[in-house]
Design a protein around this motif. Structure first.
Motif, PDB file in Angstrom:
ATOM      1  N   GLU A  46      -3.217   8.723   3.332  1.00 35.01           N
ATOM      2  CA  GLU A  46      -3.735   7.485   2.753  1.00 35.01           C
ATOM      3  C   GLU A  46      -3.715   7.495   1.224  1.00 35.01           C
ATOM      4  O   GLU A  46      -4.732   7.269   0.564  1.00 35.01           O
ATOM      5  CB  GLU A  46      -5.139   7.186   3.305  1.00 35.01           C
ATOM      6  CG  GLU A  46      -5.102   7.098   4.836  1.00 35.01           C
ATOM      7  CD  GLU A  46      -6.166   6.195   5.410  1.00 35.01           C
ATOM      8  OE1 GLU A  46      -6.515   5.191   4.787  1.00 35.01           O
ATOM      9  OE2 GLU A  46      -6.641   6.518   6.508  1.00 35.01           O
ATOM     10  N   VAL A  47      -2.551   7.751   0.701  1.00 32.11           N
ATOM     11  CA  VAL A  47      -2.336   7.627  -0.743  1.00 32.11           C
ATOM     12  C   VAL A  47      -2.115   6.139  -1.027  1.00 32.11           C
ATOM     13  O   VAL A  47      -1.097   5.564  -0.663  1.00 32.11           O
ATOM     14  CB  VAL A  47      -1.108   8.456  -1.188  1.00 32.11           C
ATOM     15  CG1 VAL A  47      -0.846   8.255  -2.685  1.00 32.11           C
ATOM     16  CG2 VAL A  47      -1.310   9.928  -0.852  1.00 32.11           C
ATOM     17  N   ARG A  48      -3.087   5.540  -1.661  1.00 33.67           N
ATOM     18  CA  ARG A  48      -3.059   4.082  -1.897  1.00 33.67           C
ATOM     19  C   ARG A  48      -2.312   3.780  -3.183  1.00 33.67           C
ATOM     20  O   ARG A  48      -2.771   4.157  -4.264  1.00 33.67           O
ATOM     21  CB  ARG A  48      -4.492   3.541  -1.951  1.00 33.67           C
ATOM     22  CG  ARG A  48      -5.230   3.635  -0.638  1.00 33.67           C
ATOM     23  CD  ARG A  48      -4.798   2.541   0.343  1.00 33.67           C
ATOM     24  NE  ARG A  48      -5.242   1.240  -0.135  1.00 33.67           N
ATOM     25  CZ  ARG A  48      -4.427   0.285  -0.625  1.00 33.67           C
ATOM     26  NH1 ARG A  48      -3.125   0.453  -0.686  1.00 33.67           N
ATOM     27  NH2 ARG A  48      -4.936  -0.836  -1.047  1.00 33.67           N
ATOM     28  N   LEU A  49      -1.179   3.140  -3.026  1.00 28.79           N
ATOM     29  CA  LEU A  49      -0.281   2.861  -4.144  1.00 28.79           C
ATOM     30  C   LEU A  49      -0.022   1.368  -4.245  1.00 28.79           C
ATOM     31  O   LEU A  49       0.382   0.736  -3.265  1.00 28.79           O
ATOM     32  CB  LEU A  49       1.045   3.605  -3.896  1.00 28.79           C
ATOM     33  CG  LEU A  49       2.294   3.130  -4.656  1.00 28.79           C
ATOM     34  CD1 LEU A  49       2.155   3.346  -6.158  1.00 28.79           C
ATOM     35  CD2 LEU A  49       3.531   3.877  -4.131  1.00 28.79           C
ATOM     36  N   VAL A  50      -0.278   0.824  -5.418  1.00 30.74           N
ATOM     37  CA  VAL A  50       0.122  -0.553  -5.700  1.00 30.74           C
ATOM     38  C   VAL A  50       1.140  -0.506  -6.834  1.00 30.74           C
ATOM     39  O   VAL A  50       0.860   0.056  -7.901  1.00 30.74           O
ATOM     40  CB  VAL A  50      -1.086  -1.435  -6.081  1.00 30.74           C
ATOM     41  CG1 VAL A  50      -0.614  -2.807  -6.572  1.00 30.74           C
ATOM     42  CG2 VAL A  50      -2.017  -1.599  -4.884  1.00 30.74           C
ATOM     43  N   HIS A  51       2.316  -1.056  -6.576  1.00 33.58           N
ATOM     44  CA  HIS A  51       3.360  -1.086  -7.599  1.00 33.58           C
ATOM     45  C   HIS A  51       3.576  -2.518  -8.070  1.00 33.58           C
ATOM     46  O   HIS A  51       3.690  -3.438  -7.264  1.00 33.58           O
ATOM     47  CB  HIS A  51       4.683  -0.529  -7.040  1.00 33.58           C
ATOM     48  CG  HIS A  51       5.767  -0.504  -8.081  1.00 33.58           C
ATOM     49  ND1 HIS A  51       6.626  -1.556  -8.312  1.00 33.58           N
ATOM     50  CD2 HIS A  51       6.103   0.461  -8.979  1.00 33.58           C
ATOM     51  CE1 HIS A  51       7.444  -1.250  -9.300  1.00 33.58           C
ATOM     52  NE2 HIS A  51       7.152  -0.032  -9.722  1.00 33.58           N
ATOM     53  N   VAL A  52       3.609  -2.662  -9.389  1.00 37.87           N
ATOM     54  CA  VAL A  52       3.848  -3.981  -9.976  1.00 37.87           C
ATOM     55  C   VAL A  52       5.246  -3.998 -10.578  1.00 37.87           C
ATOM     56  O   VAL A  52       5.563  -3.195 -11.462  1.00 37.87           O
ATOM     57  CB  VAL A  52       2.808  -4.292 -11.078  1.00 37.87           C
ATOM     58  CG1 VAL A  52       3.068  -5.682 -11.673  1.00 37.87           C
ATOM     59  CG2 VAL A  52       1.391  -4.201 -10.531  1.00 37.87           C
ATOM     60  N   ILE A  78       4.418  -7.698  -6.398  1.00 36.95           N
ATOM     61  CA  ILE A  78       3.595  -6.515  -6.120  1.00 36.95           C
ATOM     62  C   ILE A  78       3.885  -5.974  -4.726  1.00 36.95           C
ATOM     63  O   ILE A  78       4.297  -6.706  -3.821  1.00 36.95           O
ATOM     64  CB  ILE A  78       2.085  -6.797  -6.244  1.00 36.95           C
ATOM     65  CG1 ILE A  78       1.632  -7.878  -5.250  1.00 36.95           C
ATOM     66  CG2 ILE A  78       1.714  -7.173  -7.671  1.00 36.95           C
ATOM     67  CD1 ILE A  78       0.127  -8.041  -5.205  1.00 36.95           C
ATOM     68  N   THR A  95       1.050   8.241   3.901  1.00 37.79           N
ATOM     69  CA  THR A  95       0.586   9.530   4.417  1.00 37.79           C
ATOM     70  C   THR A  95       1.780  10.460   4.523  1.00 37.79           C
ATOM     71  O   THR A  95       2.704  10.223   5.300  1.00 37.79           O
ATOM     72  CB  THR A  95      -0.085   9.357   5.792  1.00 37.79           C
ATOM     73  OG1 THR A  95      -1.268   8.578   5.633  1.00 37.79           O
ATOM     74  CG2 THR A  95      -0.465  10.710   6.393  1.00 37.79           C
ATOM     75  N   LYS A 125       0.735  14.054  -3.127  1.00 41.22           N
ATOM     76  CA  LYS A 125       0.210  12.798  -3.671  1.00 41.22           C
ATOM     77  C   LYS A 125       0.862  12.466  -5.013  1.00 41.22           C
ATOM     78  O   LYS A 125       1.329  11.337  -5.235  1.00 41.22           O
ATOM     79  CB  LYS A 125      -1.305  12.916  -3.855  1.00 41.22           C
ATOM     80  CG  LYS A 125      -1.944  11.721  -4.518  1.00 41.22           C
ATOM     81  CD  LYS A 125      -3.279  12.097  -5.190  1.00 41.22           C
ATOM     82  CE  LYS A 125      -3.033  12.965  -6.405  1.00 41.22           C
ATOM     83  NZ  LYS A 125      -4.211  13.392  -7.138  1.00 41.22           N
ATOM     84  N   TYR A 147       3.383   9.007  -6.298  1.00 43.65           N
ATOM     85  CA  TYR A 147       3.215   8.136  -7.465  1.00 43.65           C
ATOM     86  C   TYR A 147       4.390   8.278  -8.427  1.00 43.65           C
ATOM     87  O   TYR A 147       4.909   7.294  -8.965  1.00 43.65           O
ATOM     88  CB  TYR A 147       1.898   8.442  -8.177  1.00 43.65           C
ATOM     89  CG  TYR A 147       0.679   7.968  -7.418  1.00 43.65           C
ATOM     90  CD1 TYR A 147       0.520   6.610  -7.107  1.00 43.65           C
ATOM     91  CD2 TYR A 147      -0.306   8.844  -7.003  1.00 43.65           C
ATOM     92  CE1 TYR A 147      -0.591   6.161  -6.411  1.00 43.65           C
ATOM     93  CE2 TYR A 147      -1.430   8.400  -6.302  1.00 43.65           C
ATOM     94  CZ  TYR A 147      -1.561   7.060  -6.012  1.00 43.65           C
ATOM     95  OH  TYR A 147      -2.650   6.612  -5.321  1.00 43.65           O
ATOM     96  N   ALA A 148       4.808   9.523  -8.665  1.00 42.80           N
ATOM     97  CA  ALA A 148       5.897   9.742  -9.628  1.00 42.80           C
ATOM     98  C   ALA A 148       7.192   9.100  -9.133  1.00 42.80           C
ATOM     99  O   ALA A 148       7.938   8.488  -9.906  1.00 42.80           O
ATOM    100  CB  ALA A 148       6.088  11.241  -9.861  1.00 42.80           C
ATOM    101  N   ALA A 163       7.553   6.552  -7.221  1.00 38.40           N
ATOM    102  CA  ALA A 163       7.488   5.087  -7.329  1.00 38.40           C
ATOM    103  C   ALA A 163       7.920   4.645  -8.724  1.00 38.40           C
ATOM    104  O   ALA A 163       8.489   3.567  -8.900  1.00 38.40           O
ATOM    105  CB  ALA A 163       6.079   4.590  -7.011  1.00 38.40           C
TER     106      ALA A 163
END
Lengths: 298, 298, 298, 298
Positions: free
Chosen positions: C14-20, C29, C35, C61, C65-66, C68
């Motif tokens: 559950e790594v919550r990622l929002v990309h804009v 978005i 996971t 995790k 992020y990286a 993305a």
């Protein structure tokens, strides 16, 4: 006609704090969830986005953690909430009120064949202990409570004698299951108490009254629980309950040629009864702002 | 190319049953959640809506309640599930397999100053006991377990020596909080056991192993918990665990001029570690269809 | 007899990622929940706490992020999951398998009287889009799906012709409400697809088949939904459904002197029917490890 | 000193009602959750278990279903709640007050290639529409609202200029994500309105104000949302909001040699900001008992 800002408050919700007391090798832990909210001169924050008087919610969160260290732990959640409220109001002239709500989750020390373990714990489950402290220019108030204390009586509960109308289909009964999740909040008179001791006593008295009341209505069980607490605790002015009637319906087994002498039940989810009431002293001091921001039924 | 029906099963989920044993005035209660599913010759139910071989899910629900009465109660959930599975497969020639899953919620007798109460109970909270029984033409299998046993060590846990890569930022530690919600399922060899006694023992062994393992990785704690169970329980072939690493982050209080000697922690929600593993005997009998319809990590 | 480690995997859930995406002033978005789990040579992590081959879940995790950022966004969740899996397996010789699960939450652009807004969005609600990518030495597999697509027909559903037994009380009906929450997963053949386009089409086909099937059993509706997808999508080998029968019971108003011509219903919670089935091609390639770690009914 | 019953109410919570309008072949459905509570002369119910004045919660439930038939459907939830309140208070001399709370879940008609379907629907997700009607000897009040309207701006939000204290670590920002779940309740003046039309308008105005406000504080966005509603709706006296600040933290990718120009965010769960405020007319009529039993922040 004009439009204006009315009542308001803001802060950081659900700051999850676990404190480990390591004074000895036998650790003690405290697991709490803190919601800090402040009031004050916040007009232009809302109307102009001018944050000059807005102590950030992030700072409120930092303060909770820092104070847990500065003060050597959390202690009773009521005392921690009171100290936080006094800190926020006392330190910042643009803050004139605080609401500090804390929930506490209980843990048990794990016992192994070697005895109680020094630093291993299991979460107890069951009810959550709560408090809401309100502080403003008029005073300080403490409302404590519990949530999620689920209890059941397998007999000793009746329900009959109610009015019958065009829309009545319910059958009267002299023996049913009575089950509920007790949610209760009690208002303290004054702010100097041994809160941990009172909590333990209130919880025990509620369980005892629920168990020992031969119940003709869930309302009656509720009232006896409140009455028992007030009789033993002069420092409590009133108790407010919200208790679902968690219906356990006797299953009709007759289509299968079976009787069902109050043995087999269907535990229903929704709808459920919802019983809410206050039990109070007739000479209690006025509540002031104790309940002003406490969610509840009244 | 053709399109066809593949594997399938159907039934009634979450039949909430509370059974009251009233053999004496000292009542005993059993609170379970039964999910009954069947397999069989269901081709034309799907392709044509022909329900000739479809025992309604409503009938499955009725059967659960009726059998609780006919059999004088529920007993160990594994035994109840086995009897239900045998009933469904044995009674209906169009049913050739059954999956019966039962969850059990524990209650404690309320104790008052007069002693343990005859018929008043409080729900224990904490973990849920589970079982999944699978029965088909090839055999019968019992997989039991527990869910939601939340445990924490305030010290005695380290984490270091892991590979460092371009994306590593984690600091090594020789003292951290270790916390998890234990979810475990264990596969029995054979179907005749004193399931209640085994459950109590497995639970105690898991708690003991968690507490007493000086942990260098959550995986190590998990493995010791499984190993401890297998060493004491020859009737268990394997244990499968799914355990979150519930992170408790040490709060950096240095911006406030404070140290934090492993006392003040932030209990995080997401993301969390997710550790899943099987601990098994090297000479265990093959699992057959034991895990075929058991949700799990493998 | 020996005890050993069996199947296992571990990672960050559950790594919550929002990309804009800010390529233009009209932002886009992407809101996902990742996971990541890995497999490999993890024996001594479990048995000794030796973390030499344990890429920390924290690093997993960070990598999400990286990447993305490095990859300029997320794109179709299936493609992002595949690239993550290839990264983890390709970069670390001690990692020989990966399972990447991603859930995606949809957002709509807010429309004001001035038209669609450049950078304001409201969350759509409704179903969640899912994917699980499995990669190991034997291959790569993509299983995608949706969860929580709640649908209802107010007529066009019957249920009769089922076997009657000692435990039958259900009445036959030629007109009932049919309601369910569709959870479905479909297995792709190969890994190069326009996943966004297929998702939109599958969703639409399922809704159409649910709406247009005159249903004699929920199983029949399910089957038609799967058949419709397979007929239009040769790149899909099979669809697995788990669909509750969310009972809407006609309320008996006759005690109040009222009829009820299929107008007033009680929407029940528990128990509910649970219908699970696979619809598949008879010439589909073998699933390999596609379903090995995908929770489901089979 | 005496102990007595204080404020109280009781009833049936979460009566799940789905009504199908079959006036034409193009069905319309209404999906609501009704909580009915009554007040009255309930002293001896609590103190003695005398149910003479206790209209059973089961009867309240029956009434909800029967009235949906008698009245030919539900209509606007505010109107249904008002009619229920008037029925309960008007029909029973021992009932002197009622609180009727209704939540409504929206459904969309499924569209297939053949056009909108006559009788197939999908649940919309997104926000829930709510109302609480209070009726007692002093009057009738309607407070309506919405819950769970989740919105996000990917730019156009700043936060700076706040006071810095010993416990401040937050960095100022001129570009952040702003996200919240809007919960709002608005008090109507009078009880005769086109509630469906007002609801649609209020929702649209809130979305527009959220989108178009360049935000210097979530409080400012909240205020503009309330102001916009009050400017257009003279029949609304005040709006109360409770809005979490759902933090989306910019991920620090610099350890990986990457910049992050407001593209990659971590969507956090807890803690979260909690912003609560009332926006009101300065000449609004007094609220009376409108908020007496409405849970909220004040």
């Amino acid at each position: 006609m004009g439009i204006r800002l009315g009542e308001n408050q803001y802060g950081k919700a659900e700051v999850r704090l676990v404190h480990v007391n390591r004074d000895t090798d036998v650790h003690r832990i405290k697991d709490v969830n803190v919601t800090s909210q402040l009031r004050g001169d916040l007009e232009t924050v809302h109307t102009l986005g001018d944050n000059t008087t807005c102590l950030p919610t992030d700072t409120q969160k930092n303060t909770v953690y820092a104070k847990a260290r500065e003060w050597g732990g959390v202690g009773a959640i009521e005392d921690f909430a009171l100290r936080l409220a006094r800190h926020f109001v006392g330190e910042h002239d643009y803050v004139d009120g605080a609401r500090q709500e804390i929930h506490e989750y209980a843990w048990d020390r794990i016992t192994t064949p070697d005895g109680p373990h020094d630093h291993a714990f299991s979460r107890r489950g069951g009810e959550t202990r709560t408090t809401v402290v309100t502080k403003d220019a008029e005073g300080e108030w403490v409302v404590s409570g519990l949530e999620g204390l689920t209890v059941l009586k397998s007999t000793g509960s009746e329900f009959h004698g109610y009015p019958r109308t065009r829309y009545t289909t319910l059958q009267e009964t002299t023996d049913r299951i009575l089950a509920t999740d007790v949610s209760a909040r009690w208002r303290y008179v004054g702010v100097d108490h041994d809160y941990d001791a009172v909590y333990a006593s209130v919880r025990a008295l509620m369980l005892e009254a629920f168990a020992n009341t031969h119940s003709l209505a869930l309302q009656q069980s509720l009232y006896e629980m409140g009455r028992s607490v007030l009789k033993s605790h002069p420092e409590i002015a009133e108790v407010r309950f919200s208790m679902p009637n968690k219906h356990h319906f006797l299953v009709d087994l007759s289509p299968f040629g079976l009787d069902n002498p109050n043995e087999v039940f269907f535990a229903a989810d929704r709808p459920y009864g919802k019983i809410e009431a206050t039990v109070e002293r007739d000479d209690a001091p006025a509540p002031g702002n104790a309940w002003k921001t406490v969610p509840g039924f009244l």
